[in-house]
Design an enzyme around this catalytic site. Sequence first.
Site, PDB file in Angstrom:
ATOM      1  N   THR A 100       0.727  -1.216  -0.092  1.00  0.00           N
ATOM      2  CA  THR A 100       0.056   0.068   0.006  1.00  0.00           C
ATOM      3  C   THR A 100       1.072   1.157  -0.093  1.00  0.00           C
ATOM      4  O   THR A 100       1.068   2.093  -0.939  1.00  0.00           O
ATOM      5  CB  THR A 100      -0.914  -0.008   1.222  1.00  0.00           C
ATOM      6  OG1 THR A 100      -2.094  -0.842   1.050  1.00  0.00           O
ATOM      7  CG2 THR A 100      -1.764   1.525   1.163  1.00  0.00           C
ATOM      8  N   TRP A 142       0.904  -9.783   4.017  1.00  0.00           N
ATOM      9  CA  TRP A 142       0.469  -9.090   2.924  1.00  0.00           C
ATOM     10  C   TRP A 142       1.061  -9.848   1.665  1.00  0.00           C
ATOM     11  O   TRP A 142       0.361 -10.010   0.552  1.00  0.00           O
ATOM     12  CB  TRP A 142       0.575  -7.829   2.527  1.00  0.00           C
ATOM     13  CG  TRP A 142      -0.575  -6.821   3.240  1.00  0.00           C
ATOM     14  CD1 TRP A 142      -1.183  -5.913   2.468  1.00  0.00           C
ATOM     15  CD2 TRP A 142      -0.782  -6.606   4.713  1.00  0.00           C
ATOM     16  NE1 TRP A 142      -2.273  -5.313   3.304  1.00  0.00           N
ATOM     17  CE2 TRP A 142      -1.962  -5.666   4.635  1.00  0.00           C
ATOM     18  CE3 TRP A 142      -0.481  -7.129   5.744  1.00  0.00           C
ATOM     19  CZ2 TRP A 142      -2.582  -5.433   5.967  1.00  0.00           C
ATOM     20  CZ3 TRP A 142      -1.212  -6.776   7.098  1.00  0.00           C
ATOM     21  CH2 TRP A 142      -2.320  -5.901   6.953  1.00  0.00           C
ATOM     22  N   ASN A 190      -3.548 -11.294   3.516  1.00  0.00           N
ATOM     23  CA  ASN A 190      -4.224 -10.265   3.569  1.00  0.00           C
ATOM     24  C   ASN A 190      -5.118 -10.002   2.431  1.00  0.00           C
ATOM     25  O   ASN A 190      -4.563  -9.866   1.178  1.00  0.00           O
ATOM     26  CB  ASN A 190      -3.549  -8.952   3.916  1.00  0.00           C
ATOM     27  CG  ASN A 190      -4.259  -7.776   3.945  1.00  0.00           C
ATOM     28  OD1 ASN A 190      -5.135  -7.256   4.769  1.00  0.00           O
ATOM     29  ND2 ASN A 190      -4.379  -7.015   2.937  1.00  0.00           N
ATOM     30  N   GLU A 191      -6.438 -10.101   2.148  1.00  0.00           N
ATOM     31  CA  GLU A 191      -7.415  -9.920   1.194  1.00  0.00           C
ATOM     32  C   GLU A 191      -7.114 -10.556   0.114  1.00  0.00           C
ATOM     33  O   GLU A 191      -7.729 -10.115  -1.209  1.00  0.00           O
ATOM     34  CB  GLU A 191      -7.496  -8.321   0.840  1.00  0.00           C
ATOM     35  CG  GLU A 191      -8.034  -7.462   2.232  1.00  0.00           C
ATOM     36  CD  GLU A 191      -7.778  -5.967   2.034  1.00  0.00           C
ATOM     37  OE1 GLU A 191      -7.301  -5.551   1.118  1.00  0.00           O
ATOM     38  OE2 GLU A 191      -8.307  -5.166   2.691  1.00  0.00           O
ATOM     39  N   GLU A 276      -9.880  -5.465   9.862  1.00  0.00           N
ATOM     40  CA  GLU A 276      -9.066  -3.797   9.159  1.00  0.00           C
ATOM     41  C   GLU A 276     -10.444  -3.204   9.035  1.00  0.00           C
ATOM     42  O   GLU A 276     -11.437  -3.477   8.512  1.00  0.00           O
ATOM     43  CB  GLU A 276      -8.544  -4.355   8.018  1.00  0.00           C
ATOM     44  CG  GLU A 276      -7.812  -3.070   7.489  1.00  0.00           C
ATOM     45  CD  GLU A 276      -7.033  -3.274   6.150  1.00  0.00           C
ATOM     46  OE1 GLU A 276      -6.191  -4.303   6.148  1.00  0.00           O
ATOM     47  OE2 GLU A 276      -7.017  -2.404   5.197  1.00  0.00           O
ATOM     48  N   ARG A 402     -15.205   3.272   3.316  1.00  0.00           N
ATOM     49  CA  ARG A 402     -15.778   2.181   2.840  1.00  0.00           C
ATOM     50  C   ARG A 402     -16.532   1.299   3.980  1.00  0.00           C
ATOM     51  O   ARG A 402     -16.008   1.263   5.120  1.00  0.00           O
ATOM     52  CB  ARG A 402     -15.003   1.163   1.876  1.00  0.00           C
ATOM     53  CG  ARG A 402     -13.766   0.380   2.529  1.00  0.00           C
ATOM     54  CD  ARG A 402     -13.125  -0.297   1.707  1.00  0.00           C
ATOM     55  NE  ARG A 402     -12.221   0.280   1.119  1.00  0.00           N
ATOM     56  CZ  ARG A 402     -10.876   0.709   1.534  1.00  0.00           C
ATOM     57  NH1 ARG A 402     -10.458   0.169   2.745  1.00  0.00           N
ATOM     58  NH2 ARG A 402     -10.242   1.287   0.884  1.00  0.00           N
TER      59      ARG A 402
END
Length: 867
Positions: A100, A142, A190-191, A276, A402
């Site tokens: 990120t 991540w 992560n995600e 998160e 979001r």
Amino acid sequence: MSCVACRAAPFAGTRALVAIAALAVSLVQVRTTPIEIDTSKYGQTFDGIGGLSGGGATSRLLVDYPEPQRSDILDYMFKPNYGASLHILKVEIGGDSQSTDGCEPSHMHSADDLDYSRGYEWWLLSEAKKRNPGIKTVGLPWTFPAWVGGAEQSGDPFKHPELTTDYLLKWLEGARSEYGVNIDYVGIWNERQSDGTYAKTLRRTLDAAGFGNTTIIAKDGDAHICNEMAKDKDYADAVGVVGLHYPSDYTSLKACRDIGFGLNGQRGGKPIWSSEESSSYDDLNGAACWARVIASHWVLQGITSSIMWNLVGAYFHGTAWYASSMLTAVEPWSGNYHSMAPVWATAHVTQFTSIGWDIVENGHGSGQLPNGGFYVTYADPKTGDWTLTITKISEDHAPCTRPSLPHFQVRSENVTFTLKVGVKRSKLAVWYSNFEEYREDGTASTLFERLPDIDGTIGRFTLQVRVGSFFTVSTILKGPTKGKASTPIPTSQPQMPLPFADDFESTRESQEGKWWSDQIGIFEVHRSGDAKVMRQMVPAAPIAWTSSARGPVSVVGMLEWQDLNLTAEFRLPVTASDDKGACLGLRTDQLWSSGIVLCVFKGGFYWLASEGPHRGSVKPRGQLFTSGNTSALSVREFSTLSLVVVDDKASAALDGRSLFQEVAIRGTNTGFAAIGATDWVAIEYDSVHIDRAGPRWTPPSSPCVAPVAGAVVHARACATNGFAVDDQVFDLQASFALRHTPSGLCLLAVSAIEGSTLVLEKCDAREPRQRFKHDYTVIRNAVVPLTLQAGAGNLRLAGGLDGKVFLSASKGGGHNWSSWAYYPNTQQLRNHMGVDASLGYPMCLSTCELASGGGSTLGAPGNVVVV
């Protein structure tokens, strides 16, 4: 009845007692049924409130902060009964790739490499434990180094689950053996996808290695994992927590509850977390979002923990999601830190609760207020102490980044609470914030202030709950405080000081150089002969969370920089082929997808282009400014490369010999200084030096007189090189007003019609013609519309290359624009972020009229007045 409104008014400023009484009387006329608190009605166990460092490199600049400011920031995060007083610290398990805001280093760049002194997350974990030994810890990858995908570099961390579990185990062992930290929870990826075989292998590996108390969280993404676990009981048994990211309170989690997660009334059950959350800018709106979501997640979804991304916004503006954090710390050179509203929103919960308390079920101490808002009761099953939190945030200020929220309305009201027989009755502490009531300068009127105690022994009390309120009412009378560092916060100095020079001799080995921020690859300081150098360490493309085809790069500086001289010594490894090279960049963005980039290859070929290099290719990308050939590079000795960029010209030299002089480049770029490589090679850098170049470094002054009320607002060319000029300095306020900071006046639409001009007038948070609604987080990262709340709600703040600023329903086009980006270092509202060829040199909102005869000709920044 005890009425807080009658004794201490929780609203803006200090007001006369007559006004307080009048307000209280007017609200008492709205009567509602009392809300009963029954702490015996167990819902689920409270798992705590946390912060997340990583995802990625979000704490990068914190480690370089001077003392005592660095310790002060850590105190605000972790010290009990002082600031955010976090229950949980979650960190990234670095994997050598962009996640990120930068890359965090792996403890194992390769299968035969192990170094527990890299990065800063272990340091942060140990600092948190020093302040609060009981804090819970979480680790989550991540990205992964390439070797985890097997000898074939499959790019899949689950193809060889034994490799990935051993890799993760080494990280856990390092935390324990080197830093004394036992990790309580560990995540999958992560995600990205989870994998049942891997999760089960990880559970067995942890148990066998003495980490049986480390719980697996999965999958740090959406709730689809519950559908997957429903098909595999062993998979569900291996997972201890369902971790969701930014979960909506308005979608069903039935699939998770059907397999035993998030069930009310079952002590010892498996919970659902928002692992998160927020990602919202750390102003009063970010605090309001956070306050709202902590409460709504329990009331509407039965979520028992929320973890904010991110902990401390310690990364440069111009990397992604600037300052979406609990506080901002981006000036290690000055020690300044600021924007602490989310800290105090967090304190409303964390200082009055502990992990292991009960959360009282809905209808018996938790629920929705009659006129909008939420209340939650936490209770200590051992002592009988309890804490009630109440939030009432309006639709304009409740959203986080979001997900989106449905339309809703809230109204101020008096709310009466009664205590069921058996609930502890005592004097009650009352703490209060309001995120929607402002002082004249736009700051909050009240943030985490203690009001007079109220009498809870009679079993009944009434609160005046105004829009924007966050109340905490608790039997905990002693302990919670609004901490204040003994050393005053230093004055902000947003401009990074120049000249900047680093030979890396003062940097500890295995760390990044001071202030450098790796964006692709990992650059670490290591000894090379008698000197320290900064070496690129990643040997092959990692298993990425977000991929880039460009070569390794590390950046430093300001997004506003333009005219610089960058010089560095470098050496390619002996094994480098002729198509590998070193690169310097100026005016680059985060991933050098745009900038002024010079690459010199071992074979002697060089080019200057508008993009960074693509791995595996000598071909320049983007706009080519010049290219040529020089002598082949030595791999035995260091070479010295320099790049000078001034306005729309660039010059460069290699080992004192000119490569080119004053080559024409585009003059619209602004951005970081960068060092890098064309591929995954162990290039070494030393003696990096950055300094001003050219004549545009004289501190400018505003070219017009100071504005007064009624002054018309314009647009003109933005000041260069990170200078803040009075006519271009605006503050984006949480009320959505645009305040010209030097004058203290706010932008006002003369009328709410197409084409209306804008003027400056005295700020009034209630005036809809002064409110320009926008995405308060994204505007610091990209251009977004600023929409006037008055009128039809479709008019945007717009500008033209002729310098006029007006209202428009159009999305822009041609020589006009209707979206803006905010640059916090200079407090400029700019008409583009990065490069927009259609608009030429960036223009800024200004109180000065564009110079006569000006006007921005496309691609010709010399035709506008630049200071």
